[in-house]
Write an enzyme that holds these catalytic residues in place. Structure first.
Site, PDB file in Angstrom:
ATOM      1  N   GLU A 258       0.914  -1.188  -0.098  1.00 53.20           N
ATOM      2  CA  GLU A 258      -0.099   0.017  -0.147  1.00 53.20           C
ATOM      3  C   GLU A 258       0.891   1.361   0.015  1.00 53.20           C
ATOM      4  O   GLU A 258       0.397   2.420  -0.199  1.00 53.20           O
ATOM      5  CB  GLU A 258      -1.017  -0.008   1.370  1.00 53.20           C
ATOM      6  CG  GLU A 258      -2.093  -1.161   0.975  1.00 53.20           C
ATOM      7  CD  GLU A 258      -2.960  -1.238   2.204  1.00 53.20           C
ATOM      8  OE1 GLU A 258      -2.561  -0.701   3.357  1.00 53.20           O
ATOM      9  OE2 GLU A 258      -3.902  -1.616   2.119  1.00 53.20           O
TER      10      GLU A 258
ATOM     11  N   GLU B  34       7.612 -21.441   8.092  1.00 54.31           N
ATOM     12  CA  GLU B  34       7.714 -20.677   9.096  1.00 54.31           C
ATOM     13  C   GLU B  34       8.753 -21.153  10.185  1.00 54.31           C
ATOM     14  O   GLU B  34       9.440 -20.578  10.853  1.00 54.31           O
ATOM     15  CB  GLU B  34       6.494 -20.242   9.731  1.00 54.31           C
ATOM     16  CG  GLU B  34       6.089 -21.507  10.751  1.00 54.31           C
ATOM     17  CD  GLU B  34       4.858 -21.342  11.782  1.00 54.31           C
ATOM     18  OE1 GLU B  34       5.073 -21.244  12.771  1.00 54.31           O
ATOM     19  OE2 GLU B  34       3.638 -20.846  11.125  1.00 54.31           O
TER      20      GLU B  34
END
Length: 311
Positions: free
Chosen positions: A94, A125
């Site tokens: 963004e 992860e």
């Protein structure tokens, strides 16, 4: 080879985390009316801003350090797994339309790569080495900042990213939602927003995710304010890539200058649609090329450019 004790050790480790704690008082939540569940969930969420507020001094110190690095040309790099990784990628994505930054100035890394945005990538992860490879691909510099994000504060990918970045001289931030986390301890700046047990046990996409989103909003937004990407509270570096943003650009110029529609259109045309430049043209009475030069000399800070014309 995995030992028989490892799963039990991991269960004990998770049980000690507040983000994983079981709430006996909510054990019958599935029997409640929908409206009552919504009220409970909303009530839980109201505690998140207060938890963030407790960390504001640490957040502010980290932001000032990030801004200083980015002034020297460094990048802001988020690294996380699962929800934490997705939030980092979201915040990074963004920045170009909001602040007209190059896509490589704010980067989001998620364990397992782009596929992990929509599906679970098995074991990603748990790999510190994967984080190291992802950062090596970016060719880290000492001017970069790496933000490891993990609700538990124990995710190997996030910790590995911070440790690797710190070893290469980059600035590091560890954002976790548990106290005394390994992630915060590994970073130059540890931020621990303790949001407590989740409504659904261990579902850290809830309060912990909300807290992470709030902190990331601050990291990127206030850093951009410090870098001159706003004029007051106006997004003067907005990239007008669609009709809505083009209309917003005109409105921003109008709010900053009070100019007429015709004057705004002329200024935007002269500056190639650059909002900050158009505002300088209108407020300082200079032409487009002069506005561009003044902004370059002021490091992109509109107020500084205006002050230079006043001088």
């Amino acid at each position: 080879m995995t030992s028989a004790s490892e799963p039990r050790d991991l269960r004990s480790e998770l049980a000690a985390l507040t983000t994983e704690a079981f709430r006996p008082d909510l054990a019958g939540i599935d029997r409640l009316p929908t409206l009552e569940i919504a009220r409970l969930m909303n009530g839980e969420d109201t505690a998140v801003p207060a938890a963030v507020a407790e960390q504001l001094p640490r957040i502010a110190t980290a932001i000032d350090a990030v801004a200083e690095c980015m002034r020297r040309g460094g990048r802001l790099i988020y690294a996380g797994a699962g929800t934490a990784g997705r939030l980092g990628v979201l915040d990074a994505s963004e920045c170009p339309p909001t602040f007209n930054t190059d896509p490589d100035r704010v980067v989001g890394l998620i364990a397992g790569g782009p596929d992990a945005m929509v599906t679970s990538v098995e074991g990603a992860e748990d790999s510190r080495e994967l984080a190291q490879r992802d950062l090596d691909a970016l060719k880290l510099t000492p001017d970069d900042t790496v933000v490891g994000i993990s609700a538990s504060g124990r995710t190997p990918y996030a910790i590995g990213a911070v440790e690797h970045a710190r070893a290469h001289g980059a600035l590091t931030i560890g954002l976790a939602c548990n106290k005394d986390s390994a992630l915060a301890a590994a970073a130059d700046h540890g931020i621990e927003v303790v949001t407590g047990p989740e409504l659904i046990t261990g579902s850290t996409r809830l309060k912990a995710g909300t807290a992470q989103k709030l902190v990331l909003n601050m990291l990127s937004t206030i850093t951009m304010i410090r870098l001159g990407k706003t004029y007051g509270n106006l997004m003067v570096d907005v990239r007008a890539s669609n009709d809505k943003l083009r209309a917003r650009s005109r409105r921003i110029v109008a709010l900053a200058t009070g100019a007429t529609d015709d004057e705004i259109e002329k200024a935007l045309t002269e500056t190639g649609g650059e909002v900050k430049n158009a505002i300088l043209v209108l407020l300082a009475g200079v032409d487009g090329p002069t506005a561009a030069r003044l902004l370059e000399e002021s490091g992109g800070h509109l107020r500084a450019a205006l002050a230079a014309t006043a001088g």
